[in-house]
Design a protein around this motif. Structure first.
Motif, PDB file in Angstrom:
ATOM      1  N   ARG A 145      16.473  12.766  53.927  1.00  0.00           N
ATOM      2  CA  ARG A 145      16.725  11.390  53.526  1.00  0.00           C
ATOM      3  C   ARG A 145      18.091  11.369  52.861  1.00  0.00           C
ATOM      4  O   ARG A 145      18.282  11.963  51.819  1.00  0.00           O
ATOM      5  N   ASP A 146      19.053  10.705  53.506  1.00  0.00           N
ATOM      6  CA  ASP A 146      20.437  10.711  53.033  1.00  0.00           C
ATOM      7  C   ASP A 146      20.914  12.166  52.945  1.00  0.00           C
ATOM      8  O   ASP A 146      20.859  12.894  53.920  1.00  0.00           O
ATOM      9  N   LYS A 147      21.320  12.618  51.775  1.00  0.00           N
ATOM     10  CA  LYS A 147      21.813  13.992  51.601  1.00  0.00           C
ATOM     11  C   LYS A 147      20.731  14.958  51.121  1.00  0.00           C
ATOM     12  O   LYS A 147      20.996  16.144  50.924  1.00  0.00           O
ATOM     13  N   THR A 148      19.519  14.452  50.939  1.00  0.00           N
ATOM     14  CA  THR A 148      18.436  15.284  50.416  1.00  0.00           C
ATOM     15  C   THR A 148      17.632  15.906  51.544  1.00  0.00           C
ATOM     16  O   THR A 148      17.252  15.230  52.502  1.00  0.00           O
ATOM     17  N   ILE A 149      17.387  17.200  51.428  1.00  0.00           N
ATOM     18  CA  ILE A 149      16.573  17.953  52.382  1.00  0.00           C
ATOM     19  C   ILE A 149      15.406  18.550  51.604  1.00  0.00           C
ATOM     20  O   ILE A 149      15.606  19.201  50.577  1.00  0.00           O
ATOM     21  N   VAL A 150      14.202  18.333  52.094  1.00  0.00           N
ATOM     22  CA  VAL A 150      13.015  18.935  51.472  1.00  0.00           C
ATOM     23  C   VAL A 150      12.361  19.839  52.502  1.00  0.00           C
ATOM     24  O   VAL A 150      12.099  19.423  53.636  1.00  0.00           O
ATOM     25  N   THR A 151      12.116  21.078  52.134  1.00  0.00           N
ATOM     26  CA  THR A 151      11.489  22.032  53.045  1.00  0.00           C
ATOM     27  C   THR A 151      10.189  22.549  52.438  1.00  0.00           C
ATOM     28  O   THR A 151       9.988  22.512  51.226  1.00  0.00           O
ATOM     29  N   SER A 152       9.328  23.048  53.303  1.00  0.00           N
ATOM     30  CA  SER A 152       8.133  23.726  52.836  1.00  0.00           C
ATOM     31  C   SER A 152       7.777  24.833  53.810  1.00  0.00           C
ATOM     32  O   SER A 152       8.414  24.990  54.855  1.00  0.00           O
ATOM     33  N   GLY A 153       6.738  25.608  53.440  1.00  0.00           N
ATOM     34  CA  GLY A 153       6.441  26.761  54.266  1.00  0.00           C
ATOM     35  C   GLY A 153       5.055  27.312  54.049  1.00  0.00           C
ATOM     36  O   GLY A 153       4.187  26.689  53.428  1.00  0.00           O
ATOM     37  N   GLU A 154       4.849  28.518  54.550  1.00  0.00           N
ATOM     38  CA  GLU A 154       3.554  29.178  54.428  1.00  0.00           C
ATOM     39  C   GLU A 154       3.228  29.547  52.986  1.00  0.00           C
ATOM     40  O   GLU A 154       2.071  29.815  52.663  1.00  0.00           O
ATOM     41  N   ASP A 155       4.240  29.561  52.135  1.00  0.00           N
ATOM     42  CA  ASP A 155       4.016  29.893  50.722  1.00  0.00           C
ATOM     43  C   ASP A 155       3.572  28.698  49.894  1.00  0.00           C
ATOM     44  O   ASP A 155       3.283  28.838  48.709  1.00  0.00           O
ATOM     45  N   GLY A 156       3.506  27.506  50.479  1.00  0.00           N
ATOM     46  CA  GLY A 156       3.086  26.322  49.746  1.00  0.00           C
ATOM     47  C   GLY A 156       4.118  25.782  48.783  1.00  0.00           C
ATOM     48  O   GLY A 156       3.823  24.879  47.992  1.00  0.00           O
ATOM     49  N   ARG A 157       5.345  26.294  48.833  1.00  0.00           N
ATOM     50  CA  ARG A 157       6.407  25.783  47.964  1.00  0.00           C
ATOM     51  C   ARG A 157       7.060  24.548  48.579  1.00  0.00           C
ATOM     52  O   ARG A 157       7.107  24.394  49.803  1.00  0.00           O
ATOM     53  N   LEU A 158       7.600  23.688  47.735  1.00  0.00           N
ATOM     54  CA  LEU A 158       8.508  22.631  48.148  1.00  0.00           C
ATOM     55  C   LEU A 158       9.881  22.954  47.574  1.00  0.00           C
ATOM     56  O   LEU A 158      10.011  23.188  46.360  1.00  0.00           O
ATOM     57  N   VAL A 159      10.882  22.997  48.430  1.00  0.00           N
ATOM     58  CA  VAL A 159      12.246  23.278  47.990  1.00  0.00           C
ATOM     59  C   VAL A 159      13.101  22.055  48.296  1.00  0.00           C
ATOM     60  O   VAL A 159      13.180  21.617  49.444  1.00  0.00           O
ATOM     61  N   ILE A 160      13.716  21.500  47.254  1.00  0.00           N
ATOM     62  CA  ILE A 160      14.561  20.316  47.412  1.00  0.00           C
ATOM     63  C   ILE A 160      16.013  20.766  47.400  1.00  0.00           C
ATOM     64  O   ILE A 160      16.476  21.400  46.438  1.00  0.00           O
ATOM     65  N   LEU A 161      16.716  20.462  48.485  1.00  0.00           N
ATOM     66  CA  LEU A 161      18.112  20.841  48.649  1.00  0.00           C
ATOM     67  C   LEU A 161      18.984  19.596  48.677  1.00  0.00           C
ATOM     68  O   LEU A 161      18.531  18.508  49.043  1.00  0.00           O
ATOM     69  N   ASN A 162      20.246  19.779  48.317  1.00  0.00           N
ATOM     70  CA  ASN A 162      21.262  18.763  48.518  1.00  0.00           C
ATOM     71  C   ASN A 162      22.255  19.304  49.535  1.00  0.00           C
ATOM     72  O   ASN A 162      22.721  20.444  49.409  1.00  0.00           O
ATOM     73  N   ALA A 163      22.557  18.512  50.544  1.00  0.00           N
ATOM     74  CA  ALA A 163      23.419  18.984  51.624  1.00  0.00           C
ATOM     75  C   ALA A 163      24.805  19.391  51.147  1.00  0.00           C
ATOM     76  O   ALA A 163      25.509  20.118  51.854  1.00  0.00           O
ATOM     77  N   GLU A 164      25.183  18.969  49.948  1.00  0.00           N
ATOM     78  CA  GLU A 164      26.515  19.282  49.438  1.00  0.00           C
ATOM     79  C   GLU A 164      26.486  20.353  48.347  1.00  0.00           C
ATOM     80  O   GLU A 164      27.500  20.611  47.706  1.00  0.00           O
ATOM     81  N   GLN A 165      25.308  20.967  48.133  1.00  0.00           N
ATOM     82  CA  GLN A 165      25.187  21.994  47.104  1.00  0.00           C
ATOM     83  C   GLN A 165      24.617  23.277  47.707  1.00  0.00           C
ATOM     84  O   GLN A 165      23.759  23.232  48.585  1.00  0.00           O
ATOM     85  N   LYS A 166      25.072  24.414  47.201  1.00  0.00           N
ATOM     86  CA  LYS A 166      24.649  25.697  47.743  1.00  0.00           C
ATOM     87  C   LYS A 166      23.347  26.205  47.124  1.00  0.00           C
ATOM     88  O   LYS A 166      22.645  27.011  47.737  1.00  0.00           O
ATOM     89  N   SER A 167      23.020  25.757  45.941  1.00  0.00           N
ATOM     90  CA  SER A 167      21.781  26.190  45.294  1.00  0.00           C
ATOM     91  C   SER A 167      20.741  25.075  45.392  1.00  0.00           C
ATOM     92  O   SER A 167      21.089  23.888  45.386  1.00  0.00           O
ATOM     93  N   PRO A 168      19.461  25.439  45.503  1.00  0.00           N
ATOM     94  CA  PRO A 168      18.408  24.416  45.536  1.00  0.00           C
ATOM     95  C   PRO A 168      18.478  23.505  44.315  1.00  0.00           C
ATOM     96  O   PRO A 168      18.711  23.959  43.190  1.00  0.00           O
TER      97      PRO A 168
END
Length: 387
Positions: A145-168
């Motif tokens: 959504r816009d510059k925000t990326i949210v990922t998830s996986g088999e570990d049940g974590r949610l990781v929120i990323l910004n497309a312009e930042q290198k760290s979560p």
């Protein structure tokens, strides 16, 4: 004598199959320019189950043509491609020329389409976002959504990323104790997930709490939910697809079970997609090789409708619908058609005939449906004007 809408559907649907020599796990239309009146004519695919998987960008030259061209007008042309590490498990455009893909390696990669040279390049890669202990585990899905990326996986974590930042930007460590299979944005700061325990969970990304703001599930069921999509105009309405092929319609305003469960495919449902601009239409694909078009346009109307299932796709022989063959619809026009108590009386069309191998992914833009399959092919389908 005028032909019925159903007859026009049957006559106009001519799938075009493009063999691409690799299994396609995800397929997505390019975002349309906000100011443009034309529909998108470019889409991206991601492969899986190969030593060297690929991100491929395709051009569908006759996207704006209102008629199906039996001379091959629906054949996609490859623009460019690039190797992707691991299976592509999630794929989205973050901008018209920027693509983000998640991987079975636990990483997320952002690709840039260089239009002048018609090449793809890696803009940034976030490594090992998902893991069990010290070992990486698959990233199963992502949403943008816009510059925000949210990922998830088999570990049940949610990781929120910004497309312009290198760290979560943020990590919700214990979002779920089960594998999260799919995720979509409901609003700018709210996402919904589905998991392998048959639950839907919503998360407010502004909240300081890691706990979900809402949890819903099918009463007494532990069947895995594989996919979810939101209604384009009313985000409190969502559709889900389960491991046993059932289509669920949910109203998130109610602290209860789904509004309805429709027995659908003969195998796991891999994706469900509402039409972006005509919310009366929904599309599903499955392990059983079928792609179905769900038409709710006449649900809740005062017309007498003959409910029918058209097409001879792999799913048409084994589906179990508790449908009345003739029903007088009633009710308020203010009630969303997908929440109407009579929504089981909608029309369902099978769009692919005699397909056996799984259809993993679908996306719809205007009148053109695109499908990615395990038969190492892309399928493009021009639909008639949707009522």
């Amino acid at each position: 004598m005028c032909k019925s809408y159903e007859t026009k559907m049957a006559e106009c649907i001519h799938p075009f199959v493009k063999f691409v020599s690799r299994k396609v796990n995800k397929i997505r239309w390019q975002q349309s320019q906000k100011q443009a009146l034309e529909c998108a004519d470019t889409f991206v695919t991601g492969s899986w189950d190969d030593e060297d998987n690929k991100i491929c960008l395709w051009y569908l030259g006759t996207q704006r043509s209102p008629q199906y061209d039996e001379g091959g007008g629906l054949e996609p042309t490859l623009k460019c491609e690039m190797t992707h590490s691991g299976d592509v498990t999630g794929l989205e455009f973050i901008e018209p020329d920027v693509i983000v893909a998640s991987s079975s390696t636990g990483s997320v990669t952002m690709y840039k389409h260089h239009t002048a040279s018609q090449t793809l390049g890696i803009q940034y890669k976030w490594q090992s976002l998902h893991r069990h202990g010290n070992h990486s585990c698959p990233c199963t899905c992502l949403a943008v959504r816009d510059k925000t990326i949210v990922t998830s996986g088999e570990d049940g974590r949610l990781v929120i990323l910004n497309a312009e930042q290198k760290s979560p930007h943020r990590i919700i460590e214990n979002a779920d104790s089960s594998t999260i299979n799919n995720i979509v944005f409901l609003k700018h700061t709210e996402v919904i997930t589905v998991n392998s325990s048959g639950q839907l969970k919503t998360f407010d990304l502004r909240s300081n709490s890691d706990a979900p703001s809402q949890t819903l599930s099918v009463s007494g069921e532990l069947t895995s939910l594989h996919c979810v999509d939101k209604h384009p105009g009313q985000p409190h309405i969502v559709a889900t697809g389960s491991h046993d092929g059932v289509l669920g319609i949910w109203d998130l305003r109610q602290e209860a079970s789904p509004v309805s469960l429709l027995e659908a495919h003969n195998g796991p449902m891999w994706e469900v997609k509402f039409h972006k601009t005509n919310s009366n239409h929904l599309f599903t694909c499955s392990e059983d090789g079928a792609v179905w078009h769900w038409d709710a346009s006449l649900v809740g109307s005062s017309h007498m409708v003959q409910t029918q299932f058209t097409g001879t796709g792999a799913g048409s022989g084994g589906a179990n619908f508790s449908l009345n063959p003739s029903f007088q619809f009633g009710g308020s026009e203010n009630v969303n058609k997908w929440l109407c108590s009579d929504n089981k009386k909608m029309e369902i069309n099978s769009l692919i005939d005699d397909n056996i191998l799984p259809v993993n992914s679908v996306d719809i833009e205007s009148q053109t449906l695109i499908c990615g399959t395990d038969s190492e092919s892309l399928i493009t389908i021009r639909l008639p004007t949707l009522r």
